[in-house]
Write a protein that holds these residues in place. Structure first.
Motif, short mmCIF file in Angstrom:
data_model
loop_
_atom_site.label_atom_id
_atom_site.label_comp_id
_atom_site.label_asym_id
_atom_site.label_seq_id
_atom_site.Cartn_x
_atom_site.Cartn_y
_atom_site.Cartn_z
N ASN A 78 0.80 -1.23 0.00
CA ASN A 78 0.00 0.00 0.00
C ASN A 78 0.83 1.28 0.00
O ASN A 78 0.28 2.37 -0.14
N SER A 87 -8.93 5.49 -9.36
CA SER A 87 -10.35 5.13 -9.45
C SER A 87 -10.60 4.23 -10.66
O SER A 87 -11.42 3.32 -10.59
N LEU A 90 -9.50 0.71 -9.60
CA LEU A 90 -10.41 0.16 -8.60
C LEU A 90 -11.75 -0.21 -9.23
O LEU A 90 -12.36 -1.22 -8.86
N GLN A 134 -21.92 -3.98 -4.32
CA GLN A 134 -21.48 -3.56 -2.99
C GLN A 134 -20.50 -4.56 -2.41
O GLN A 134 -19.52 -4.19 -1.79
N TRP A 137 -17.02 -3.92 -3.68
CA TRP A 137 -16.35 -2.80 -3.01
C TRP A 137 -16.00 -3.16 -1.57
O TRP A 137 -14.97 -2.72 -1.05
N ASP A 138 -16.84 -3.96 -0.92
CA ASP A 138 -16.50 -4.44 0.43
C ASP A 138 -15.22 -5.27 0.39
O ASP A 138 -14.36 -5.15 1.26
N THR A 139 -15.08 -6.11 -0.63
CA THR A 139 -13.89 -6.94 -0.80
C THR A 139 -12.67 -6.07 -1.05
O THR A 139 -11.60 -6.29 -0.46
N ILE A 140 -12.81 -5.08 -1.90
CA ILE A 140 -11.69 -4.16 -2.20
C ILE A 140 -11.23 -3.46 -0.92
O ILE A 140 -10.04 -3.40 -0.64
N GLU A 141 -12.20 -2.96 -0.15
CA GLU A 141 -11.85 -2.25 1.08
C GLU A 141 -11.27 -3.19 2.13
O GLU A 141 -10.27 -2.86 2.78
N ALA A 142 -11.87 -4.36 2.30
CA ALA A 142 -11.39 -5.31 3.32
C ALA A 142 -9.97 -5.77 3.01
O ALA A 142 -9.15 -5.90 3.92
N LYS A 144 -7.88 -4.15 1.14
CA LYS A 144 -7.05 -2.99 0.75
C LYS A 144 -6.43 -3.28 -0.62
O LYS A 144 -5.23 -3.14 -0.83
#
Length: 173
Positions: A78, A87, A90, A134, A137-142, A144
């Motif tokens: 990261n 963006s 992502l 959704q 995006w939850d997977t992407i955030e979790a 990172k």
């Protein structure tokens, strides 16, 4: 005379495409395995201590694992210059994580079902395609998640590899 379809085709050809590994899990897994085997991508679970993994990284950088472990552990995907979290990338990752429509099967190739057996038809409770965007995006955030431009795969921000380069991540301007 210029036709609209020609203009649209030119615009489509100029539009940046998503990296293959963001759309194809097999390609992504192959590239990730190469990063694991050749470039020490890891650790498997960044939430665990992974002492052996980090000591090996310290040795590779010729750092003392007893006094410089915080420095070794600070080199993560990261904050690598090859870690792309723009963006556009992502969005590509999210698109690749969404369920793909089942290909249509010709009528003559459909397997007959046993009368009274509805196990092949998902009930609304089993249908996990609702909310898929959704979930992506939850997977992407979790995780990172970003895209490693060096090794060409979806990369978890809390991991690292031997090719880590200071100066990242790559973000929108």
């Amino acid at each position: 005379m210029i036709k609209l379809k020609h203009i649209l085709k030119e615009v489509e050809e100029e539009a940046p495409k998503c990296p293959v590994a963001t759309q194809n899990i097999e390609v992504n897994l192959k590239h990730r395995q190469i990063a694991i085997d050749r470039y020490g991508y890891g650790p498997l679970n960044p939430n665990n201590p992974n002492i052996k993994f980090w000591k090996a990284k310290a040795g590779m950088w010729k750092l003392d694992p007893n006094t410089q472990m915080d420095e070794v552990k600070s080199a993560r995907c990261n904050n690598c210059a090859a870690f792309n979290i723009t963006s556009r990338i992502l969005d590509c990752i999210a698109k690749g994580l969404e369920p793909q429509p089942e290909p249509e099967v010709p009528e003559d190739q459909i397997q007959p079902t046993i009368e009274g057996d509805d196990s092949q038809v998902p009930t609304p409770e089993e249908d996990d395609t609702q909310g898929a965007a959704q979930d992506a995006w939850d997977t992407i955030e979790a995780g990172k998640l970003g895209y490693c431009t060096m090794h060409k795969f979806k990369c978890a921000g809390s991991r690292t590899c031997n090719a880590w380069v200071e100066g990242g991540p790559v973000k929108d301007k």
